[in-house]
Design an enzyme around this catalytic site. Sequence first.
Site, PDB file in Angstrom:
ATOM      1  N   GLY A 203       0.827  -1.208   0.000  1.00  0.00           N
ATOM      2  CA  GLY A 203       0.000   0.000   0.000  1.00  0.00           C
ATOM      3  C   GLY A 203       0.851   1.244   0.000  1.00  0.00           C
ATOM      4  N   CYS A 204       0.277   2.348   0.393  1.00  0.00           N
ATOM      5  CA  CYS A 204       1.021   3.606   0.319  1.00  0.00           C
ATOM      6  C   CYS A 204       0.940   4.344   1.637  1.00  0.00           C
ATOM      7  CB  CYS A 204       0.476   4.514  -0.767  1.00  0.00           C
ATOM      8  SG  CYS A 204      -0.880   3.811  -1.674  1.00  0.00           S
ATOM      9  N   ILE A 205       1.740   5.386   1.744  1.00  0.00           N
ATOM     10  CA  ILE A 205       1.747   6.214   2.937  1.00  0.00           C
ATOM     11  C   ILE A 205       0.846   7.420   2.688  1.00  0.00           C
ATOM     12  CG2 ILE A 205       3.151   7.707   4.352  1.00  0.00           C
ATOM     13  CD1 ILE A 205       5.340   5.809   4.229  1.00  0.00           C
TER      14      ILE A 205
ATOM     15  N   THR B 163      -1.083   5.655   8.625  1.00  0.00           N
ATOM     16  CA  THR B 163      -0.549   4.388   8.108  1.00  0.00           C
ATOM     17  C   THR B 163       0.308   3.635   9.115  1.00  0.00           C
ATOM     18  OG1 THR B 163       1.112   5.784   7.089  1.00  0.00           O
ATOM     19  CG2 THR B 163      -0.532   4.826   5.637  1.00  0.00           C
TER      20      THR B 163
END
Lengths: 105, 413
Positions: free
Chosen positions: A103-105, B199
């Site tokens: 995934g991404c930040i 995240t």
Amino acid sequence: MPTATYAGTAVPVDDEGFFTDPGRWTEPMAEQLAREQGIGELTDRHWTVIRFLRAQYAAQGTGPTVRVLGKTSGVSVKELYQLFPKGPAKTAAKIAGIPKPRGCI
Amino acid sequence: MGKHIVILGGGTAGTMTANRLRRTYDRHECRITVVDQDDDHLYQPGLLFVPFGLAQPHHLVRSRPRQLDAAVDYKQARIERVDLDARVVHLAGGIRLTYDVLVVATGATLLPEETEGLTGPGWGEKVFTFYDLPGAVYLHHALERFDGGRVVIDVADLPVKCPVAPLEFAFLADWYFQRCGIRDKVHLTYVTPLDGAFTKPVAAKALGGLLKDKGVELVTEFTLGEVDGVGGRLVSYDEREVPFDLAVVVPLHGGAEYVGRSEGLGDELGFVPVDPHSLQHPDRPEVFAIGDAAGLSASKAGSVAHFEGEVLVHNIGRFLDGKPLDASFDGHANCFVETGFHKALLIDFNYATEPLPGHFPTAVGLPLLKESHANHLGKLAFEWLYWHSLLPGRGLPGIGSAMPEHGKHHVSD
């Protein structure tokens, strides 16, 4: 590292149950993996996504996000959610025997 | 005959790259051209403050070429496409630019029309974004008229620019409605596709805790499928619903449009895949990407572009000399997170190290992952530094490209 047994073979998985070594996955394991995710039967559409994910992982080293899957797999994001209701990127990655998408930040 | 370096994009990353390169090479060694389609260099960190009346829109925009060294050429034109084989950039009006080195710095583009219903009925009336200047101004007017109800802040899907900005919006909204005296009439909800507020686990815990303290409901793993502006509902792909009277949506992001028209340049979303450490294109050694335009697993933030800049300029020099690239970017990002009531917290992290508590840049610096007035002052001071120190391509004293390890406390969950 934990292991899980699919199609009679013990395979290493991470804490969340994702395969850590995609090379250990075989197609017969997918049905059992799918049932664990609450998916009764794998249709051709499921297999389209599973095979696409494995090819993507082999090429990129990570599974794609849902958005990229929707753009590139030939299966729309809406249908992806119908096929893999609990979050397609993660659920399908688990069934396809590839590590958790970064995934991404 | 000198080399020609063409930089696509005259925003944060492109401007500082041009100015840094200009200081490295004189005119005879290298010609440097920056291309952008308009003359509006927007101070993007200021957008967050516009809806709350804390920043004046016209103060945030300056001329693009004026931020460039006088010896950098500026070309204002729409980019049609890049022909990687011919090493030519095609601009509107039949203009062609031949390059020896190409730097893609055209950032990220908002794609609200890619989400069903987002730009339909209610867009600009009760559905807004603050990620561009007109949107932030409309939202300011809407907040001035707002007298209570459900306010939802939603991130459609990742990647987005400045992933902390929507959280900051939630924190500032709590402050704003308290100051207006109507906080008890406003229900605030933060909706994210992630499984937490952020995240990375340690920061997700700290930021999630702040949302809770401020009475902001957190809805996770919600990927936006549809916006029903008339009925006031956000609907996820897995058919969950979040009702709203006013929705603030961060739309899907993609790369600049021309990237999709340039065969072999970008990925599925129009970002340019480059090596995470050297910033070089895997198939085209003369092509580099920096900032939001790069398809990296680093944050899309100005600080990242700044930290990348040093590495990029060094590696371009090595490439032009025919030597192997030896500078390596570590994914360093550094963000002030405005939390309202004249406080902010600071996070500092890279590819390998998540945001941790401690102090920055050393044990006696600003507190990390903890609210403080000093961090708020840091965030305010940053605007001046942006125009006068970062864009000219100068470093910040005491802060290098690599993430400082000293001053951070490693924690276990």
